[in-house]
Design a protein around this motif. Structure first.
Motif, short mmCIF file in Angstrom:
data_model
loop_
_atom_site.label_atom_id
_atom_site.label_comp_id
_atom_site.label_asym_id
_atom_site.label_seq_id
_atom_site.Cartn_x
_atom_site.Cartn_y
_atom_site.Cartn_z
N ILE A 63 -14.70 -35.32 1.77
CA ILE A 63 -13.47 -35.94 1.28
C ILE A 63 -13.33 -37.37 1.81
N GLY A 64 -13.98 -37.69 2.91
CA GLY A 64 -13.92 -39.05 3.48
C GLY A 64 -13.03 -39.10 4.70
N ASN A 65 -13.60 -39.47 5.82
CA ASN A 65 -12.85 -39.48 7.08
C ASN A 65 -11.66 -40.43 7.10
N PRO A 66 -11.77 -41.68 6.61
CA PRO A 66 -10.59 -42.56 6.65
C PRO A 66 -9.41 -42.00 5.86
N GLY A 67 -9.69 -41.48 4.70
CA GLY A 67 -8.63 -40.87 3.90
C GLY A 67 -8.05 -39.64 4.56
#
Length: 132
Positions: A63-67
């Motif tokens: 899903i993406g770490n920053p998000g």
């Protein structure tokens, strides 16, 4: 009896597995691989993806770490008023009374707490841009 293959991360089950747990009472367990969309493109799918990642059902990088970090901060701001307990201790360690609105601000506070005194949200944003 049989055994199901297990692991510390999602995605271990590759095919339908089943085995008898008990003869009396009769109990049979079935383990099947999860099926989900390859991409989380709509806003609703992204929220579901964040929830799956936070709960450990899918790997964070999917899903993406920053998000994911921003989603967690938003969740904390909306659903976890600072009354006491671990949340209050965490904020006290950052020397603030409430969660910041922006994930970069939270990361900068955490970095400063760890001794990185020159860290600001602008530094974090700049470092992120350099990676891409």
């Amino acid at each position: 009896g049989g055994r199901a293959k297990t692991g510390g991360n999602p995605g271990v089950t590759r095919q339908l597995q089943g085995f008898t747990v008990s003869e009396k009472p009769p109990l049979f367990v079935v383990d099947s691989p999860g099926i989900m969309a390859k991409n989380f493109t709509t806003a609703e799918e992204r929220v579901q993806g964040f929830r799956l990642a936070v709960s450990g059902c899918i790997r964070d990088h999917v899903i993406g770490n920053p998000g994911l970090a921003a989603f967690l901060l938003l969740h904390l701001r909306l659903h976890n008023p600072v009354i006491g307990g671990d949340s209050k201790k965490f904020l006290e360690s950052l020397q603030v009374s409430e969660y910041p609105e922006d994930i970069e601000d939270l990361l900068a506070l955490m970095a400063r707490r760890e001794g990185h005194t020159g860290t600001t949200s602008a530094n974090i944003d700049e470092n992120e841009r350099e990676k891409h």
